[in-house]
Motif scaffolding. Sequence first.
Motif, PDB file in Angstrom:
ATOM      1  N   LYS A 198       0.877  -1.320  -0.053  1.00 53.55           N
ATOM      2  CA  LYS A 198       0.091   0.099  -0.053  1.00 53.55           C
ATOM      3  C   LYS A 198       0.922   1.072   0.026  1.00 53.55           C
ATOM      4  O   LYS A 198       2.092   0.994   0.299  1.00 53.55           O
ATOM      5  N   TYR A 243      -2.133  -5.117   8.692  1.00 58.32           N
ATOM      6  CA  TYR A 243      -2.759  -4.826  10.056  1.00 58.32           C
ATOM      7  C   TYR A 243      -3.824  -5.563  10.537  1.00 58.32           C
ATOM      8  O   TYR A 243      -4.441  -6.009  11.173  1.00 58.32           O
ATOM      9  N   ASP A 256       0.691   7.141   3.718  1.00 58.56           N
ATOM     10  CA  ASP A 256       1.299   5.948   4.517  1.00 58.56           C
ATOM     11  C   ASP A 256       0.747   5.503   5.539  1.00 58.56           C
ATOM     12  O   ASP A 256       0.902   4.279   5.820  1.00 58.56           O
ATOM     13  N   HIS A 305      -3.615   2.694   6.130  1.00 62.35           N
ATOM     14  CA  HIS A 305      -3.966   1.563   6.978  1.00 62.35           C
ATOM     15  C   HIS A 305      -5.474   1.739   7.890  1.00 62.35           C
ATOM     16  O   HIS A 305      -6.043   0.707   8.070  1.00 62.35           O
ATOM     17  N   GLN A 338       2.882   8.222  14.927  1.00 62.37           N
ATOM     18  CA  GLN A 338       4.327   8.136  14.920  1.00 62.37           C
ATOM     19  C   GLN A 338       5.106   9.428  15.187  1.00 62.37           C
ATOM     20  O   GLN A 338       4.427  10.477  15.221  1.00 62.37           O
TER      21      GLN A 338
HETATM   22  C1  SOE Z   1       6.272   4.365   7.909  1.00 65.10           C
HETATM   23  O1  SOE Z   1       5.516   5.310   8.105  1.00 65.10           O
HETATM   24  C2  SOE Z   1       5.551   2.955   7.970  1.00 65.10           C
HETATM   25  O2  SOE Z   1       6.517   1.807   8.033  1.00 65.10           O
HETATM   26  C3  SOE Z   1       4.635   2.621   6.947  1.00 65.10           C
HETATM   27  O3  SOE Z   1       5.353   2.867   5.584  1.00 65.10           O
HETATM   28  C4  SOE Z   1       3.978   1.395   7.051  1.00 65.10           C
HETATM   29  O4  SOE Z   1       2.842   1.029   6.104  1.00 65.10           O
HETATM   30  C5  SOE Z   1       3.416   1.220   8.163  1.00 65.10           C
HETATM   31  O5  SOE Z   1       3.273  -0.102   8.591  1.00 65.10           O
HETATM   32  C6  SOE Z   1       4.356   1.629   9.625  1.00 65.10           C
HETATM   33  O6  SOE Z   1       5.025   2.898   9.336  1.00 65.10           O
END
Ligand code: SOE
Length: 387
Positions: free
Chosen positions: A104, A133, A189, A193, A163
Amino acid sequence: MKKSIRFGLVGYKFMGKAHSNALARLPMFFDLPAEIDRAVLCGRDPEWVRDAADKLGWREIETDYKKLCERSDIDVIDITAPSNAHKDIALAAAAGGKHIFCEKPLALTLADSREMLEAANKAGVRHAIGFNYRFAPAVQLAKKLIDEGKLGKIFHFRGSFLQDWIIDPEFPKVWRLDKKVCGSGSLGDLGAHVIDMARFLVGDIKTVTGMAKTFVPFRPAAGRMEGLSASGNSGGALEPVDVDDATSFVCEFENGALGLFEATRFAQGHKNDMSFEVNGEKGSIRFHFERMNELEYFCASDEPGEQGWRLIQVSEGIHPYWAHWWPTGHVIGFPETFCHELYEFIRCIDEQRDCAPNFADGVKCAQIMEAVDLSVERRAWVDVDSL
Ligand code: SOE
């Protein structure tokens, strides 16, 4: 002798490693309908790709994805290259009659995502997208509880992916911050999800309105990239950042439930915190990826006076996928979600049935993200189906 399924993997960085690891470990734990042949690893730089192939256990290398897609000794093209490469590789794979697994987000735009879906369907190949996920046992249990009606009518979905790895303004402009390579920032990014999770658990989304922000508009150029980061930078020149650092939006689902979403890389203290809560008339569930072996469940029909949130340890043989792994309580993590999604993909190929999630889910996700982007631009509500 079992038949074998011959993989060609494009990309060997973070996601390439996650897929290689999953493909190597699957036969140790799962009964598979075919042997997995880690046949060819593909990347542009011959030295780097040779080195990666040796480390990750691939037999051969290719430096041209077009050649890889034309080879008659390959069954699957697995795409883990940066997002701007997905579409061309997927179109070549479909033209070569290969089954396709794609990370994705599916592509940089909704139009490109639709083109990929159409090409894969027309070629009659199986296609899947890496919304890994979904494949945490606790998330599968959440889905089961919802499908069994344990939550009753759903009122709310509240999902976030938080994050904190780019708060430092000196952090270089890696490809995940470069619109022409990644399409969008935190929304594509991380938000992708959460959107997929919402669709998986609650259903399709009707209308959205959102806001987005880029907190650090200029960053040092990136040197050689590794994992999520990059070494040094080319001369310290600052480059503009043209993607969102954070995006939030609200939505109404087709079934009338309300949704609240947040995706950010600026939430200090949160490392890879994909969380959601679903509230229904009969109960609620909540999940935090950083404690992925647990699901919290509130059941409104428990005895009055004894009600409260149950903490379910999703690590017993009766839980989804668990019987393949370890004795009760010996927990699993992020890498195993890739084992589960690739296991399902291989079974779908063998049983000649559609994969879930597949490119159609990638298109739906892209449609919702594009609606959110438009709503941010127009400062208005946007109906997903209008796109
Ligand atoms: C980075 O932000 C990242 O690795 C994403 O690209 C992934 O899809 C996610 O699972 C975790 O964060």
